[in-house]
Design an enzyme around this catalytic site. Structure first.
Site, PDB file in Angstrom:
ATOM      1  N   GLY A  13       0.771  -1.249   0.000  1.00  0.00           N
ATOM      2  CA  GLY A  13       0.000   0.000   0.000  1.00  0.00           C
ATOM      3  C   GLY A  13       0.795   1.288   0.000  1.00  0.00           C
ATOM      4  O   GLY A  13       0.249   2.341   0.328  1.00  0.00           O
ATOM      5  N   ASP A  65      -2.250  -6.277  -7.307  1.00  0.00           N
ATOM      6  CA  ASP A  65      -3.561  -5.626  -7.236  1.00  0.00           C
ATOM      7  C   ASP A  65      -4.455  -6.596  -6.471  1.00  0.00           C
ATOM      8  O   ASP A  65      -4.730  -7.706  -6.951  1.00  0.00           O
ATOM      9  CB  ASP A  65      -4.093  -5.387  -8.656  1.00  0.00           C
ATOM     10  CG  ASP A  65      -5.469  -4.716  -8.637  1.00  0.00           C
ATOM     11  OD1 ASP A  65      -6.213  -4.861  -7.644  1.00  0.00           O
ATOM     12  OD2 ASP A  65      -5.811  -4.056  -9.636  1.00  0.00           O
ATOM     13  N   VAL A  66      -4.900  -6.194  -5.285  1.00  0.00           N
ATOM     14  CA  VAL A  66      -5.611  -7.133  -4.405  1.00  0.00           C
ATOM     15  C   VAL A  66      -7.010  -7.520  -4.896  1.00  0.00           C
ATOM     16  O   VAL A  66      -7.642  -8.400  -4.319  1.00  0.00           O
ATOM     17  CB  VAL A  66      -5.697  -6.628  -2.942  1.00  0.00           C
ATOM     18  CG1 VAL A  66      -4.316  -6.549  -2.305  1.00  0.00           C
ATOM     19  CG2 VAL A  66      -6.426  -5.292  -2.857  1.00  0.00           C
ATOM     20  N   ALA A  96     -12.576   3.439  -1.944  1.00  0.00           N
ATOM     21  CA  ALA A  96     -14.012   3.620  -2.226  1.00  0.00           C
ATOM     22  C   ALA A  96     -14.115   4.700  -3.286  1.00  0.00           C
ATOM     23  O   ALA A  96     -13.234   5.561  -3.396  1.00  0.00           O
ATOM     24  CB  ALA A  96     -14.764   4.038  -0.967  1.00  0.00           C
ATOM     25  N   TYR A 156     -17.901   9.525   5.794  1.00  0.00           N
ATOM     26  CA  TYR A 156     -17.048   8.325   5.706  1.00  0.00           C
ATOM     27  C   TYR A 156     -17.845   7.142   5.154  1.00  0.00           C
ATOM     28  O   TYR A 156     -17.298   6.244   4.506  1.00  0.00           O
ATOM     29  CB  TYR A 156     -16.423   8.017   7.063  1.00  0.00           C
ATOM     30  CG  TYR A 156     -15.151   7.196   6.972  1.00  0.00           C
ATOM     31  CD1 TYR A 156     -14.033   7.665   6.270  1.00  0.00           C
ATOM     32  CD2 TYR A 156     -15.062   5.942   7.572  1.00  0.00           C
ATOM     33  CE1 TYR A 156     -12.871   6.923   6.189  1.00  0.00           C
ATOM     34  CE2 TYR A 156     -13.904   5.187   7.496  1.00  0.00           C
ATOM     35  CZ  TYR A 156     -12.817   5.677   6.805  1.00  0.00           C
ATOM     36  OH  TYR A 156     -11.668   4.929   6.720  1.00  0.00           O
ATOM     37  N   LYS A 163     -14.654  -0.622   7.106  1.00  0.00           N
ATOM     38  CA  LYS A 163     -13.723  -0.694   8.248  1.00  0.00           C
ATOM     39  C   LYS A 163     -14.319  -1.553   9.371  1.00  0.00           C
ATOM     40  O   LYS A 163     -13.582  -2.242  10.075  1.00  0.00           O
ATOM     41  CB  LYS A 163     -13.371   0.699   8.764  1.00  0.00           C
ATOM     42  CG  LYS A 163     -12.497   1.523   7.818  1.00  0.00           C
ATOM     43  CD  LYS A 163     -11.177   0.850   7.467  1.00  0.00           C
ATOM     44  CE  LYS A 163     -10.223   1.808   6.772  1.00  0.00           C
ATOM     45  NZ  LYS A 163      -9.062   1.107   6.184  1.00  0.00           N
ATOM     46  N   ARG A 193      -3.380  13.620   6.290  1.00  0.00           N
ATOM     47  CA  ARG A 193      -3.545  14.033   4.894  1.00  0.00           C
ATOM     48  C   ARG A 193      -2.726  13.127   3.964  1.00  0.00           C
ATOM     49  O   ARG A 193      -1.512  13.194   3.907  1.00  0.00           O
ATOM     50  CB  ARG A 193      -3.092  15.486   4.737  1.00  0.00           C
ATOM     51  CG  ARG A 193      -3.639  16.169   3.510  1.00  0.00           C
ATOM     52  CD  ARG A 193      -3.136  17.588   3.402  1.00  0.00           C
ATOM     53  NE  ARG A 193      -3.573  18.428   4.510  1.00  0.00           N
ATOM     54  CZ  ARG A 193      -4.806  18.921   4.622  1.00  0.00           C
ATOM     55  NH1 ARG A 193      -5.700  18.679   3.694  1.00  0.00           N
ATOM     56  NH2 ARG A 193      -5.141  19.662   5.657  1.00  0.00           N
ATOM     57  N   THR A 194      -3.401  12.236   3.250  1.00  0.00           N
ATOM     58  CA  THR A 194      -2.767  11.346   2.262  1.00  0.00           C
ATOM     59  C   THR A 194      -3.621  11.373   0.994  1.00  0.00           C
ATOM     60  O   THR A 194      -4.664  12.016   0.973  1.00  0.00           O
ATOM     61  CB  THR A 194      -2.725   9.887   2.762  1.00  0.00           C
ATOM     62  OG1 THR A 194      -4.077   9.429   2.935  1.00  0.00           O
ATOM     63  CG2 THR A 194      -1.967   9.747   4.073  1.00  0.00           C
ATOM     64  N   LEU A 195      -3.172  10.607  -0.004  1.00  0.00           N
ATOM     65  CA  LEU A 195      -3.947  10.509  -1.244  1.00  0.00           C
ATOM     66  C   LEU A 195      -5.363   9.973  -0.966  1.00  0.00           C
ATOM     67  O   LEU A 195      -6.353  10.512  -1.451  1.00  0.00           O
ATOM     68  CB  LEU A 195      -3.195   9.576  -2.197  1.00  0.00           C
ATOM     69  CG  LEU A 195      -3.560   9.608  -3.676  1.00  0.00           C
ATOM     70  CD1 LEU A 195      -3.379  11.012  -4.237  1.00  0.00           C
ATOM     71  CD2 LEU A 195      -2.683   8.622  -4.437  1.00  0.00           C
TER      72      LEU A 195
HETATM   73  O1  0WD Z   1      -6.495   9.683   7.483  1.00  0.00           O
HETATM   74  C1  0WD Z   1      -6.028   8.728   6.916  1.00  0.00           C
HETATM   75  N1  0WD Z   1      -5.272   8.883   5.854  1.00  0.00           N
HETATM   76  C2  0WD Z   1      -6.309   7.352   7.444  1.00  0.00           C
HETATM   77  C3  0WD Z   1      -6.068   6.242   6.667  1.00  0.00           C
HETATM   78  C4  0WD Z   1      -6.875   7.230   8.804  1.00  0.00           C
HETATM   79  C5  0WD Z   1      -7.094   5.865   9.218  1.00  0.00           C
HETATM   80  C6  0WD Z   1      -6.852   4.807   8.403  1.00  0.00           C
HETATM   81  N2  0WD Z   1      -6.341   4.998   7.135  1.00  0.00           N
HETATM   82  C7  0WD Z   1      -6.103   3.831   6.305  1.00  0.00           C
HETATM   83  C8  0WD Z   1      -6.745   3.824   4.955  1.00  0.00           C
HETATM   84  O2  0WD Z   1      -8.113   3.552   5.011  1.00  0.00           O
HETATM   85  C9  0WD Z   1      -5.973   2.689   4.288  1.00  0.00           C
HETATM   86  O3  0WD Z   1      -6.477   1.447   4.739  1.00  0.00           O
HETATM   87  O4  0WD Z   1      -4.735   3.689   6.029  1.00  0.00           O
HETATM   88  C10 0WD Z   1      -4.574   2.880   4.872  1.00  0.00           C
HETATM   89  C11 0WD Z   1      -3.564   3.549   3.951  1.00  0.00           C
HETATM   90  O5  0WD Z   1      -4.118   4.728   3.444  1.00  0.00           O
HETATM   91  P1  0WD Z   1      -3.333   6.097   3.230  1.00  0.00           P
HETATM   92  O6  0WD Z   1      -1.912   5.922   3.532  1.00  0.00           O
HETATM   93  O7  0WD Z   1      -4.106   7.150   3.906  1.00  0.00           O
HETATM   94  O8  0WD Z   1      -3.562   6.382   1.670  1.00  0.00           O
HETATM   95  P2  0WD Z   1      -2.743   6.084   0.322  1.00  0.00           P
HETATM   96  O9  0WD Z   1      -1.377   6.622   0.405  1.00  0.00           O
HETATM   97  O10 0WD Z   1      -3.610   6.596  -0.770  1.00  0.00           O
HETATM   98  O11 0WD Z   1      -2.655   4.505   0.262  1.00  0.00           O
HETATM   99  C12 0WD Z   1      -3.747   3.673   0.019  1.00  0.00           C
HETATM  100  C13 0WD Z   1      -3.372   2.740  -1.092  1.00  0.00           C
HETATM  101  C14 0WD Z   1      -3.714   3.110  -2.523  1.00  0.00           C
HETATM  102  O12 0WD Z   1      -3.438   4.299  -2.907  1.00  0.00           O
HETATM  103  P3  0WD Z   1      -4.469   5.044  -3.969  1.00  0.00           P
HETATM  104  O13 0WD Z   1      -4.673   6.325  -3.263  1.00  0.00           O
HETATM  105  O14 0WD Z   1      -3.650   5.064  -5.197  1.00  0.00           O
HETATM  106  O15 0WD Z   1      -5.754   4.284  -4.104  1.00  0.00           O
HETATM  107  O16 0WD Z   1      -4.070   1.541  -1.144  1.00  0.00           O
HETATM  108  C15 0WD Z   1      -3.620   0.907  -2.332  1.00  0.00           C
HETATM  109  C16 0WD Z   1      -3.065   1.952  -3.237  1.00  0.00           C
HETATM  110  O17 0WD Z   1      -1.697   1.906  -3.299  1.00  0.00           O
HETATM  111  N3  0WD Z   1      -4.658   0.254  -3.079  1.00  0.00           N
HETATM  112  C17 0WD Z   1      -4.487  -0.956  -3.599  1.00  0.00           C
HETATM  113  N4  0WD Z   1      -3.450  -1.810  -3.510  1.00  0.00           N
HETATM  114  C18 0WD Z   1      -3.567  -2.968  -4.169  1.00  0.00           C
HETATM  115  N5  0WD Z   1      -4.657  -3.300  -4.876  1.00  0.00           N
HETATM  116  C19 0WD Z   1      -5.656  -1.225  -4.302  1.00  0.00           C
HETATM  117  C20 0WD Z   1      -5.713  -2.459  -4.973  1.00  0.00           C
HETATM  118  N6  0WD Z   1      -6.778  -2.827  -5.702  1.00  0.00           N
HETATM  119  N7  0WD Z   1      -6.495  -0.164  -4.211  1.00  0.00           N
HETATM  120  C21 0WD Z   1      -5.876   0.738  -3.444  1.00  0.00           C
END
Ligand code: 0WD
Length: 255
Positions: A13, A65-66, A96, A156, A163, A193-195
């Site tokens: 991820g 890709d999961v 989502a 959310y 979740k 703040r992330t993608l």
């Molecule tokens: O505030 C937040 N950012 C929080 C995030 C608060 C609490 C929990 N989280 C969780 C998210 O729900 C997620 O489970 O942390 C986890 C990581 O999220 P992140 O670091 O905030 O976000 P990001 O850097 O976007 O990583 C999530 C990644 C995807 O990125 P994008 O944005 O391109 O969808 O999940 C991966 C992908 O790299 N992902 C997948 N990996 C494999 N197969 C797939 C997939 N089909 N879809 C998304």
């Protein structure tokens, strides 16, 4: 520190330098772990390669890709061939559709619901099943969840329900895998703040509310989640499984 010396840990991820997965990677790397990264499709390979180069060690990068059974199977086959035994797995994946993350939850579509569940909750089951035979020396699995799975948080929506399923999966998986000394826990992170967070409407006001109401009167960052993950992957947490650990500056205790 040397808490994870000699441990092989898979990180799933990392999308960019803001990813929580990348915060985890840095903490684990600094504790001596050997890291293996999976990325979602060739589109993200370059990003991950550029980041891992900064660690100054050769890291194995594997496509996964999961949503595809064959990707999960192939990824863990490659990991088995290249590193043999693994000791940890960080699942940091969720998705989502943006249009499902606003307005009323009652309007969630069938496809939107299924997609969020598939990528954000079922994927943990799929990767835990694939990782299990490689964890022959015991192991630790860590996933990332959010308070929106426990209570209603504006916008959310479908992700909150995903979740909740993820949290319940942690408990059922803990029971299945515990007899093989494989532990599984979730970190419930405060908003960062992330993608992925870009998809949430009014994210700024969510952050502002944390600064005002959380006991520590501030938000948290990737490094704080990373260091908690380090604890969960290390022997220090050997008595903990099936748990949801809040790393949220205390926000979840407030009424
Ligand atoms: O505030 C937040 N950012 C929080 C995030 C608060 C609490 C929990 N989280 C969780 C998210 O729900 C997620 O489970 O942390 C986890 C990581 O999220 P992140 O670091 O905030 O976000 P990001 O850097 O976007 O990583 C999530 C990644 C995807 O990125 P994008 O944005 O391109 O969808 O999940 C991966 C992908 O790299 N992902 C997948 N990996 C494999 N197969 C797939 C997939 N089909 N879809 C998304």
């Amino acid at each position: 520190n040397t808490l994870l010396q000699g441990k092989n840990i898979v990180i799933m991820g990392v999308a960019n330098h803001r990813s929580i997965a990348w915060g985890i990677a840095q903490s684990l790397h600094n504790a001596g772990a050997n890291l293996i990264f999976t990325y979602q499709g060739e589109r993200l390979r370059e990003n991950v390669a550029a980041l891992t180069e900064k660690l100054g060690v050769e890291s194995l990068l594997v496509n996964c890709d999961v949503t595809k059974d064959e990707d999960v199977e192939a990824a863990f086959a490659v990991i088995k061939e290249k590193v043999g035994v693994i000791h940890g797995l960080a699942h940091c994946i969720a998705f989502a559709k943006t249009e499902e993350l606003e307005g009323e939850y009652v309007n969630t579509s069938r496809e939107g619901y299924a997609l969020a569940q598939d990528i954000s909750a079922f994927s943990l089951v799929a990767v835990a099943r694939a990782a299990r035979p490689l964890m022959t020396e015991g192991g630790s699995i860590v996933t990332l969840t959010y308070l929106g799975g426990e209570r209603v948080i504006q916008n959310y929506n479908v992700m909150g329900v995903a979740k909740a399923a993820l949290d319940a999966s942690v408990r059922y998986l803990a029971n299945d895998l515990g007899k093989e000394n494989i532990r599984i826990n979730a970190i419930s992170a405060g908003p960062i703040r992330t993608l992925a967070a870009k998809g949430i409407r009014n994210f700024n006001s969510v952050l502002k509310e944390i600064e005002e109401k959380a006991p520590l009167r501030r938000t948290i960052d990737q490094s704080e989640v990373g260091d908690t993950a380090l604890f969960l992957f290390s022997n220090l947490s050997r008595g903990i499984t099936g748990e949801i650990l809040h790393v949220d500056a205390g926000y979840s205790i407030m009424g």
